[in-house]
Design a protein around this motif. Structure first.
Motif, PDB file in Angstrom:
ATOM      1  N   HIS A 574       0.824  -1.202   0.000  1.00  0.00           N
ATOM      2  CA  HIS A 574       0.000   0.000   0.000  1.00  0.00           C
ATOM      3  C   HIS A 574       0.861   1.257   0.000  1.00  0.00           C
ATOM      4  O   HIS A 574       1.901   1.325   0.660  1.00  0.00           O
ATOM      5  N   LEU A 575       0.410   2.248  -0.731  1.00  0.00           N
ATOM      6  CA  LEU A 575       1.139   3.507  -0.889  1.00  0.00           C
ATOM      7  C   LEU A 575       1.442   4.184   0.441  1.00  0.00           C
ATOM      8  O   LEU A 575       2.454   4.877   0.577  1.00  0.00           O
ATOM      9  N   TRP A 576       0.582   4.006   1.431  1.00  0.00           N
ATOM     10  CA  TRP A 576       0.732   4.703   2.710  1.00  0.00           C
ATOM     11  C   TRP A 576       1.575   3.935   3.724  1.00  0.00           C
ATOM     12  O   TRP A 576       1.707   4.387   4.862  1.00  0.00           O
ATOM     13  N   GLY A 577       2.109   2.800   3.355  1.00  0.00           N
ATOM     14  CA  GLY A 577       2.946   2.037   4.288  1.00  0.00           C
ATOM     15  C   GLY A 577       2.090   1.269   5.277  1.00  0.00           C
ATOM     16  O   GLY A 577       1.494   0.241   4.939  1.00  0.00           O
ATOM     17  N   ALA A 578       2.009   1.756   6.538  1.00  0.00           N
ATOM     18  CA  ALA A 578       1.218   1.109   7.582  1.00  0.00           C
ATOM     19  C   ALA A 578       0.645   2.184   8.504  1.00  0.00           C
ATOM     20  O   ALA A 578       0.825   3.376   8.269  1.00  0.00           O
ATOM     21  N   ASN A 579      -0.077   1.726   9.552  1.00  0.00           N
ATOM     22  CA  ASN A 579      -0.678   2.626  10.538  1.00  0.00           C
ATOM     23  C   ASN A 579      -1.676   3.577   9.867  1.00  0.00           C
ATOM     24  O   ASN A 579      -1.556   4.790   9.944  1.00  0.00           O
ATOM     25  N   PHE A 580      -2.683   3.005   9.189  1.00  0.00           N
ATOM     26  CA  PHE A 580      -3.679   3.832   8.508  1.00  0.00           C
ATOM     27  C   PHE A 580      -4.992   3.070   8.373  1.00  0.00           C
ATOM     28  O   PHE A 580      -5.047   1.847   8.444  1.00  0.00           O
ATOM     29  N   ARG A 581      -6.039   3.813   8.134  1.00  0.00           N
ATOM     30  CA  ARG A 581      -7.321   3.301   7.649  1.00  0.00           C
ATOM     31  C   ARG A 581      -7.786   4.227   6.527  1.00  0.00           C
ATOM     32  O   ARG A 581      -7.543   5.437   6.562  1.00  0.00           O
ATOM     33  N   GLU A 582      -8.448   3.647   5.533  1.00  0.00           N
ATOM     34  CA  GLU A 582      -8.721   4.399   4.310  1.00  0.00           C
ATOM     35  C   GLU A 582     -10.011   3.912   3.664  1.00  0.00           C
ATOM     36  O   GLU A 582     -10.273   2.711   3.591  1.00  0.00           O
ATOM     37  N   LEU A 583     -10.806   4.846   3.155  1.00  0.00           N
ATOM     38  CA  LEU A 583     -11.988   4.540   2.361  1.00  0.00           C
ATOM     39  C   LEU A 583     -11.796   5.133   0.966  1.00  0.00           C
ATOM     40  O   LEU A 583     -11.506   6.323   0.819  1.00  0.00           O
ATOM     41  N   VAL A 584     -11.960   4.279  -0.043  1.00  0.00           N
ATOM     42  CA  VAL A 584     -11.804   4.701  -1.440  1.00  0.00           C
ATOM     43  C   VAL A 584     -13.132   4.499  -2.157  1.00  0.00           C
ATOM     44  O   VAL A 584     -13.715   3.411  -2.117  1.00  0.00           O
ATOM     45  N   LEU A 585     -13.621   5.551  -2.826  1.00  0.00           N
ATOM     46  CA  LEU A 585     -14.839   5.486  -3.639  1.00  0.00           C
ATOM     47  C   LEU A 585     -14.479   5.907  -5.063  1.00  0.00           C
ATOM     48  O   LEU A 585     -13.884   6.968  -5.270  1.00  0.00           O
ATOM     49  N   ILE A 586     -14.831   5.066  -6.036  1.00  0.00           N
ATOM     50  CA  ILE A 586     -14.416   5.300  -7.428  1.00  0.00           C
ATOM     51  C   ILE A 586     -15.615   5.138  -8.353  1.00  0.00           C
ATOM     52  O   ILE A 586     -16.437   4.230  -8.186  1.00  0.00           O
ATOM     53  N   GLY A 587     -15.710   6.010  -9.339  1.00  0.00           N
ATOM     54  CA  GLY A 587     -16.679   5.874 -10.416  1.00  0.00           C
ATOM     55  C   GLY A 587     -15.973   6.005 -11.754  1.00  0.00           C
ATOM     56  O   GLY A 587     -15.161   6.918 -11.942  1.00  0.00           O
ATOM     57  N   ARG A 588     -16.259   5.084 -12.666  1.00  0.00           N
ATOM     58  CA  ARG A 588     -15.632   5.128 -13.998  1.00  0.00           C
ATOM     59  C   ARG A 588     -16.726   4.934 -15.054  1.00  0.00           C
ATOM     60  O   ARG A 588     -17.570   4.046 -14.938  1.00  0.00           O
ATOM     61  N   TYR A 589     -16.653   5.761 -16.108  1.00  0.00           N
ATOM     62  CA  TYR A 589     -17.638   5.668 -17.179  1.00  0.00           C
ATOM     63  C   TYR A 589     -16.947   5.915 -18.506  1.00  0.00           C
ATOM     64  O   TYR A 589     -16.061   6.777 -18.626  1.00  0.00           O
ATOM     65  N   ASN A 590     -17.326   5.128 -19.515  1.00  0.00           N
ATOM     66  CA  ASN A 590     -16.826   5.392 -20.861  1.00  0.00           C
ATOM     67  C   ASN A 590     -17.944   5.186 -21.873  1.00  0.00           C
ATOM     68  O   ASN A 590     -18.792   4.304 -21.717  1.00  0.00           O
ATOM     69  N   TYR A 591     -17.940   6.033 -22.880  1.00  0.00           N
ATOM     70  CA  TYR A 591     -18.885   5.945 -23.988  1.00  0.00           C
ATOM     71  C   TYR A 591     -18.106   6.128 -25.279  1.00  0.00           C
ATOM     72  O   TYR A 591     -17.576   7.215 -25.550  1.00  0.00           O
TER      73      TYR A 591
END
Length: 705
Positions: A574-591
């Motif tokens: 993980h990019l942050w190493g250790a000692n963390f908590r994280e929430l990731v929300l992603i939306g992707r759309y293609n036309y």
């Protein structure tokens, strides 16, 4: 670098001149067109085909009832025997797709196109207008002129007919058939591009293994036709420049037992941010080569020459990664950067690999690049956030199993471990077993070990065994000889629209301390939980993703500091190493060629204070010795200099060339970073960063530090 560009220019000049000539002598010929002159055959083929479709196409009831107006896009081929073969159909209703295939199946066999007097195949794309319009016959005297009543575009895949002086070379060349899409080459790994076929790879019953990345082209071809998708996006253009800009590789050559493509690489950006006055920019130029020798050996190489300056928080992080020596920074995910002008960086990068498949169940790769293990945006096992490294990888597939073994040569570049002005080499080996338990459930077992050249042992052959348990080897080679990590992953296909996934990583675990409830430092573990929602809310090509990651302090670190889970001062997970908590929300759309990606990241991290009064390690920096910890018990996530962060990133743009993944884009980032205490190593930051650019998108850029 100059020699590479010289070769590229010569190739472009050679094939650019060649492609101005006709790609075949005669197009395919219906029996109705037999008596016509050669320069009238194309228009006759167009008219006869469209007339057949008009006479035989039966508009489905659902279309008639809804008074539908639109197009059906059909990509088809006339093969060497004169048979019609549908490659791809795109329409809003499945009934229209089925009817289009039925009509093409009913077409008669005709005379094939010819090239140098020999039969050859040709490919076309055709738009069928609904409601149908009766074609009007119009004899075309100029072969290059198309009837305005027929929307038919020649997509002949033959690249060049050479002039007389190159006749001998011409005899050995073939039409370029896009062999890369059935090859043993990797599909360049970017989260945004992989999302285009994530749905098909994760459908119930596919039994695909999706954690070990990058994917091999031939493996994805079993579930998703990338070649047909890219051909369906082809723009109508007859000029050489237009084809190369929008539809094709710059150079594409195929012989009897070989093929290769050559493309330029660019990443040109201009932007600005609220925390800096000098603006942001990037200027990358390079060359990307793919090739195949026979059916089982492939190679790829990409060489980048780059200069740039980024947002202030990005520059600060890059300089915090500084390696031993005069160079001021390590660009995250790329490599060591020299100073360019007063406040910018110069960072060259080269990646390459060989891919060999001696048997259908085994693929061997050796090269310099990155790997990723996981179904999420992050990985707690192995990620692609660090700089490229040399690796040897074996992919073995049998029954319901895919087994991946990877050996890597990494570098510790800190001044305190440098010997004779040379970076310290350390080694890493991974095993990942992916098992499709059922049509819905996949379970993965992961183990990894990091070791160094202790007692002059170099690359320890004990770890070459691809099926042994690393914990046992670590025990046999001596205490402190290595740092082993274990992991468990799972993916469950709730239905064809929703997938659940997760990871659990274990660095060290003490059952007595867990049951004792004293929050011991020994309990070094982390987990990931995530979900993907494909075609969300019945919107085609809309992917929504939610992911939670949490890693306890001191995970990935070691009391022998060189055995930490890092490379070039960057984490391997993980990019942050250790000692963390994280929430990731992603939306992707293609036309079609348009795309948009949105990402929200909310996190809490614990940093060290790094001051004279408090120099303890609080477990976030994996390069710190865990013996410098502040306590043996009461260890919690976020301890130390607790920092809350929020980041929003939105990118939208247009795919210029699907073959090379060349895109124009606009990107905006808002980042709010709030530590409890302001120190020399942890500063408060509130940034708005906007960029415009054009990029050959071949790898992931991570801006969420």
């Amino acid at each position: 670098m100059k020699h590479i560009w010289l070769v590229t220019v010569l190739l472009v000049s050679f094939f650019g001149n060649a492609q101005t000539l006709s790609t075949y002598e005669k197009p395919p010929v219906f029996s109705e067109c037999d008596s016509l002159a050669v320069n009238q055959l194309k228009s006759c083929f167009n008219f006869t085909l469209n007339s057949f479709i008009y006479d035989n196409f039966k508009t489905p009831e659902i279309v008639s009832e809804e008074d539908y107006n639109g197009d059906i896009q059909v990509l088809f081929e006339v093969d060497k025997e004169g048979g019609f073969k549908v490659i791809y159909v795109d329409a809003i209703y499945d009934e229209l797709k089925e009817e289009s295939r039925r009509v093409f199946d009913a077409l008669p066999q005709i005379k094939p196109a010819t090239y140098n007097g020999k039969a050859t195949f040709v490919q076309y794309s055709l738009n069928i207008a609904i409601p149908l319009v009766k074609p009007v016959e119009e004899i075309i005297k100029d072969e290059d002129e198309l009837s305005n009543t027929v929307n038919l575009k020649n997509r002949d895949s033959l690249n060049a007919t050479l002039s007389d002086e190159f006749d001998n070379i011409n005899k050995s060349l073939k039409p370029y058939e896009g062999l890369e899409y059935s090859s043993q080459l990797n599909i360049p790994f970017t989260h945004s591009y992989y999302s285009r076929f994530d749905d098909e790879m994760n459908a119930i019953g596919t039994n695909s293994h999706t954690a070990a990345k990058p994917f091999i082209q031939a493996d994805v071809a079993k579930y998703y036709d990338i070649k047909a998708e890219k051909e369906s996006l082809a723009k109508e253009t007859d000029s050489w420049f237009g084809r190369k800009l929008y539809n094709e590789h710059l150079v594409q050559v195929q012989g009897k037992d070989y093929w290769f493509t050559v493309d330029p690489i660019v990443d040109l950006q201009l932007g600005g941010e609220t925390e800096g006055d000098d603006g942001t920019w990037n200027n990358t130029r390079g060359v990307y080569i793919q090739a195949g020798l026979g059916k089982r050996l492939n190679l790829s190489t990409s060489v980048y020459e780059s200069q740039g300056r980024f947002a202030d928080y990005f520059n600060t992080y890059a300089e915090s990664l500084k390696a031993f020596g005069p160079d001021p920074a390590v660009i995250p995910g790329r490599g060591i950067a020299k100073r360019f002008k007063e406040n910018s960086y110069d960072y060259p990068v080269a990646e390459a690999y060989l891919s060999y498949t001696p048997a259908d169940f085994l693929n061997i790769q050796f090269g310099h690049g990155k790997n990723f293990i996981g179904d999420g945006y992050r990985s707690l096992f192995q990620s692609d956030v660090a700089s490229p490294y040399p690796f040897l990888k074996l992919n073995t597939s049998f029954w319901k199993i895919k087994y991946t073994s990877t050996w890597m040569w990494l570098k510790d570049v800190r001044p305190e471990v440098v010997v004779d002005d040379a970076f310290l080499t350390k080694y890493m080996a991974n095993h990942y077993l992916s098992w499709n338990v059922s049509k819905r459930l996949n379970i993965g077992l992961f183990e990894s070990v990091m070791w160094a050249d202790t007692n002059g042992r170099g690359f320890d052959v004990n770890y070459l065994n691809p099926i042994i348990f690393f914990r046992a080897i670590e025990f046999q080679t001596g205490q402190g000889a290595g740092n082993a990590i274990l992991g468990l992953s799972a993916k469950y296909k709730w239905n064809n629209k929703v997938n659940l996934y997760g990871q659990f990583i274990l660095d060290e675990f003490s059952l007595s301390d867990v049951t004792g409830g004293n929050k011991s430092w020994k309990n070094k573990f982390g987990f990931q939980l995530g979900a993907k929602y494909f075609n969300a809310f019945k919107v085609d090509n809309l992917l929504l993703q939610a992911e939670y990651n949490q890693v306890r302090p001191y995970t990935y670190s070691h009391n022998t500091q060189i055995l930490n889970y890092g490379h070039f001062n960057q984490p391997m997970a993980h990019l942050w190493g250790a000692n963390f908590r994280e929430l990731v929300l992603i939306g992707r759309y293609n036309y079609k060629r348009w795309f948009a990606d949105t990402k929200l990241i909310i996190g809490q991290r614990g940093f060290d204070f790094n001051i004279e009064e408090d120099s303890f390690s609080y477990g976030g920096d994996i390069y710190r010795d865990y013996n410098d910890r502040n306590s043996d018990t009461g260890i919690t996530i976020g301890q130390g200099n607790k920092t809350n962060s929020f980041m929003w990133e939105h990118q939208m743009g247009y795919l210029l060339n699907p073959e090379t993944n060349l895109k124009v884009f606009a990107n905006i980032i808002y980042r709010d970073f709030n530590p409890e205490a302001i120190t020399s190593s942890t500063a408060d930051s509130n940034t708005l960063w906007f960029s415009l650019g054009i990029r050959t998108d071949l790898f992931n850029w991570y801006n969420d530090f």
